[in-house]
Design a protein around this motif. Structure first.
Motif, PDB file in Angstrom:
ATOM      1  N   GLY A 185       0.799  -1.220   0.000  1.00  0.00           N
ATOM      2  CA  GLY A 185       0.000   0.000   0.000  1.00  0.00           C
ATOM      3  C   GLY A 185       0.835   1.274   0.000  1.00  0.00           C
ATOM      4  N   LEU A 186       2.147   1.154   0.204  1.00  0.00           N
ATOM      5  CA  LEU A 186       2.996   2.357   0.193  1.00  0.00           C
ATOM      6  C   LEU A 186       2.900   3.099  -1.128  1.00  0.00           C
ATOM      7  N   LEU A 187       2.659   2.363  -2.195  1.00  0.00           N
ATOM      8  CA  LEU A 187       2.525   2.989  -3.516  1.00  0.00           C
ATOM      9  C   LEU A 187       1.464   4.099  -3.509  1.00  0.00           C
ATOM     10  N   ASN A 188       0.446   3.933  -2.684  1.00  0.00           N
ATOM     11  CA  ASN A 188      -0.627   4.939  -2.633  1.00  0.00           C
ATOM     12  C   ASN A 188      -0.169   6.267  -2.038  1.00  0.00           C
ATOM     13  N   TYR A 189       0.983   6.275  -1.377  1.00  0.00           N
ATOM     14  CA  TYR A 189       1.482   7.504  -0.745  1.00  0.00           C
ATOM     15  C   TYR A 189       2.503   8.233  -1.614  1.00  0.00           C
ATOM     16  N   VAL A 190       2.827   7.644  -2.772  1.00  0.00           N
ATOM     17  CA  VAL A 190       3.819   8.281  -3.647  1.00  0.00           C
ATOM     18  C   VAL A 190       3.181   9.524  -4.265  1.00  0.00           C
ATOM     19  N   LYS A 192       1.886  12.395  -6.719  1.00  0.00           N
ATOM     20  CA  LYS A 192       1.409  12.256  -8.115  1.00  0.00           C
ATOM     21  C   LYS A 192       2.487  12.529  -9.139  1.00  0.00           C
ATOM     22  N   GLN A 193       3.320  13.548  -8.845  1.00  0.00           N
ATOM     23  CA  GLN A 193       4.317  13.958  -9.848  1.00  0.00           C
ATOM     24  C   GLN A 193       5.563  13.084  -9.853  1.00  0.00           C
TER      25      GLN A 193
END
Ligand code: APR
Length: 234
Positions: A185-190, A192-193
C-alpha cells in the motif's frame, strides 16, 4: 538532491542466493507459513520456529550483496536514497546503504517474546550468537524471539516509511510480488508527480492505476537499466 525511495522485496536478494517466498520452490512451498511466520505457530512449536530462523541467520553468512544492492548504495552519491525493505536479511546494509527501513524486522536481531517491539529488549546478535536456543532470555526475562514481524502482527515501521514515501521524487519497486500489506500500500502515498519504476523479471499485479515504468529484468540488470533511464531524464 532528488529523493529516491526504493521498496524492495525478496527478489532483491534472489541473485545473492536467498529464496523468494512465493515463486515456485520458494520458502513458503518448503515451510508452511502458518508454522514459521505467525505468533500462533511460535506458541505451538517455538523450537521449530527458533530453528527455522537460526538456519536463515546462518545462511546470511554464506551470501553476499549482489550488484543491485551495490548500485543502490552507490546511488547515494546522486540521490537522497531511502530503502524501505520487506527483507529481513542484511544485504542492503552490507552493500553500504545508509538509510534502511526494515518493515518486517531483521534476522540479525532478537527481542522479547512478551513485548516484541519494546526496543529496550531488542538485541543485535553477533555471528557467533546466531544459534538462539530455547531458554535464552531477553532483558525482561522472557524467551528471546526472532525480531521478525509475523503475519497478523503490527508493522510499526510503516509510519516512518510513509513519511519518506510521501516525499519521494522517484519511487522504485524491486523484487516484490506486492501481495503483502501494508507494504504494498505504500505505492498509494507516492506523490502524483513522482516517477514510479518497477523492476521484476516476472509480471507483477499492482493494485494501482497510476503510470508505472516496468523494467522486466532481475534486480542487478534492472538497477543498471534504471540508472540509464534516470540519466536520460536528468
Ligand atoms: N530480481 C528481481 N525480482 C525477482 C528476481 C530477481 N532475480 N527473482 C524473482 N523476483 C521477483 C518475483 O517475480 C516476485 O515478484 O521477486 C518477487 C518475490 O515475491 P515474494 O516471494 O512474494 O516476496 P515479497 O514480495 O518480498 O514478500 C513479501 O511476504 O512472506 C512475507 O514477510 C515475507 O517480506 C515477505 C513478504
Amino acid at each position: 538532491m532528488k529523493k529516491l525511495v526504493v521498496l524492495s522485496g525478496a527478489g532483491m536478494s534472489a541473485e545473492s542466493g536467498l529464496s523468494t517466498f512465493r515463486d515456485a520452490g520458494g520458502l513458503w512451498d518448503k515451510y508452511p507459513v502458518e508454522q514459521v511466520a505467525t505468533p500462533e505457530g511460535y506458541r505451538e512449536n517455538p523450537a521449530l520456529v527458533t530453528q527455522f530462523y537460526n538456519e536463515r541467520r546462518k545462511q546470511l553468512l554464506t551470501v553476499a550483496p549482489n550488484r543491485g544492492h551495490e548500485l543502490l548504495a552507490e546511488m547515494e552519491k546522486e540521490f537522497d536514497v531511502t530503502i524501505v525493505t520487506q527483507n529481513v536479511d542484511n544485504l542492503h546494509e552490507r552493500a553500504g546503504s545508509n538509510r534502511i527501513i526494515h518493515l518486517h524486522g531483521e534476522l540479525t536481531k532478537v527481542c522479547s517474546s512478551y513485548a516484541p517491539y519494546d526496543l529496550r529488549y531488542v538485541k543485535e546478535l553477533k555471528p557467533d550468537e546466531y544459534e538462539v536456543k530455547l531458554g535464552d532470555l531477553a532483558g525482561d526475562g522472557s524467551q528471546l524471539r526472532p525480531f521478525i514481524v509475523w503475519f497478523g502482527e503490527a508493522v510499526p515501521q510503516i509510519e516512518t516509511a510513509v513519511t519518506f514515501v510521501e516525499q519521494a521524487d522517484v519511487f522504485v519497486i524491486i523484487g516484490t510480488s506486492m501481495n503483502v500489506y501494508p507494504a504494498a500500500g505504500l505505492l498509494n502515498y507516492v506523490p502524483k508527480q513522482a516517477a514510479v519504476y518497477l523492476i521484476d523479471p516476472h509480471e507483477v499485479q499492482v493494485n494501482s492505476y497510476r503510470h508505472i515504468e516496468v523494467i522486466r529484468k532481475g534486480a542487478s540488470e534492472g538497477v543498471v537499466e534504471l540508472l540509464s533511464r534516470l540519466k536520460q531524464k536528468a
